[in-house]
Design a protein around this motif. Structure first.
Motif, PDB file in Angstrom:
ATOM      1  N   GLU A   1       0.825  -1.207   0.000  1.00  0.00           N
ATOM      2  CA  GLU A   1       0.000   0.000   0.000  1.00  0.00           C
ATOM      3  C   GLU A   1       0.861   1.259   0.000  1.00  0.00           C
ATOM      4  N   MET A   2       1.998   1.203   0.693  1.00  0.00           N
ATOM      5  CA  MET A   2       2.899   2.345   0.716  1.00  0.00           C
ATOM      6  C   MET A   2       3.421   2.642  -0.688  1.00  0.00           C
ATOM      7  N   LEU A   3       3.819   1.602  -1.414  1.00  0.00           N
ATOM      8  CA  LEU A   3       4.311   1.788  -2.776  1.00  0.00           C
ATOM      9  C   LEU A   3       3.215   2.338  -3.675  1.00  0.00           C
ATOM     10  N   ARG A   4       2.018   1.814  -3.522  1.00  0.00           N
ATOM     11  CA  ARG A   4       0.884   2.315  -4.308  1.00  0.00           C
ATOM     12  C   ARG A   4       0.646   3.800  -4.016  1.00  0.00           C
ATOM     13  N   ALA A   5       0.737   4.178  -2.730  1.00  0.00           N
ATOM     14  CA  ALA A   5       0.520   5.574  -2.350  1.00  0.00           C
ATOM     15  C   ALA A   5       1.596   6.485  -2.941  1.00  0.00           C
ATOM     16  N   LEU A   6       2.851   6.053  -2.911  1.00  0.00           N
ATOM     17  CA  LEU A   6       3.925   6.864  -3.475  1.00  0.00           C
ATOM     18  C   LEU A   6       3.737   7.055  -4.983  1.00  0.00           C
TER      19      LEU A   6
END
Length: 230
Positions: free
Chosen positions: A140-145
């Motif tokens: 999810e962090m990668l998706r958010a970035l």
């Protein structure tokens, strides 16, 4: 009651008074600072919380940068900063700070307010390579970035494949595949907030120039990368 400042720190109040503001429901924590309840969380607010607390010439990166951009809900217990290998700077050890020495390109570094930090694309690439474990929260962090930086999976992969001798490229690409969206246009995380324009830094000469986050240029070469933990 008098209007509180947008962000309060130990520069204005003792630790006990800041804790009391939180306990009384008048503020919420932003790293080691406290913000009034009516202040809307933002990248600029989180950057302000770190401004002046990180060493001069250091650049926030990895989890610290991801938190400032809004891709992580909480600040890391130990902040991570990097130094441009060409800067030849040194930072004294600290129990709250890890330091890496890396090769940086102009487009790899942005400013939010007065804080220098790695761009969303550089932050995503570094985290995908360096993290030893990878779970749903990292996905999810990668998706958010990707949403914040407005770059897609193709741009992420292109940055990796163009660099020589970059450690753990294959693992980073495998983690990228977990995002599950070929073009990186997944819906924006509820944690993220729009940051359309910040300031880039010429890492070699420290000249500030305006740069759009929505299309971050690629780093063409990376000669070496060294890591030291302070």
């Amino acid at each position: 009651m008098a209007r509180l400042s947008p962000l309060l720190s130990t520069r204005e109040f003792p630790v006990a008074e800041l804790a009391a503001l939180r306990l009384d429901g008048e503020g919420y924590p932003v790293d080691e600072c406290v913000a009034p309840l009516d202040e809307v969380p933002s990248a600029h607010q989180r950057a302000l919380a770190l401004t002046g607390h990180l060493p001069a010439r250091s650049i926030a990166e990895l989890d610290t940068a991801a938190w400032v951009w809004g891709a992580l809900p909480d600040p890391p217990p130990v902040h991570t900063v990097c130094l441009d290998i060409e800067a030849r700077a040194r930072i004294a050890p600290s129990h709250r700070l890890r330091v890496r020495e890396v090769v940086l390109d102009t487009a790899d570094v942005c400013r939010v307010g007065l804080l220098a930090l790695t761009s969303p694309l550089r932050t995503a690439v570094d985290l995908a390579r360096i993290r030893t474990c990878w779970d749903r929260s990292d996905h999810e962090m990668l998706r958010a970035l990707m949403s914040i930086g407005r770059f897609d999976a193709e741009e992420f992969a292109a940055m990796l494949t163009r660099r020589r001798n970059l450690p753990r490229k294959r693992e980073a690409l495998q983690r990228l595949a977990l995002v599950g969206s070929a073009d990186g246009t997944a819906g924006r995380s509820a944690l993220t907030d729009p940051v359309d324009v910040v300031h880039g830094i010429d890492a070699a000469h420290r000249v500030e120039n305006p740069v759009e986050v929505r299309r971050v240029a690629h780093l063409e070469h990376e000669a070496a990368e060294r890591q030291s933990i302070a």
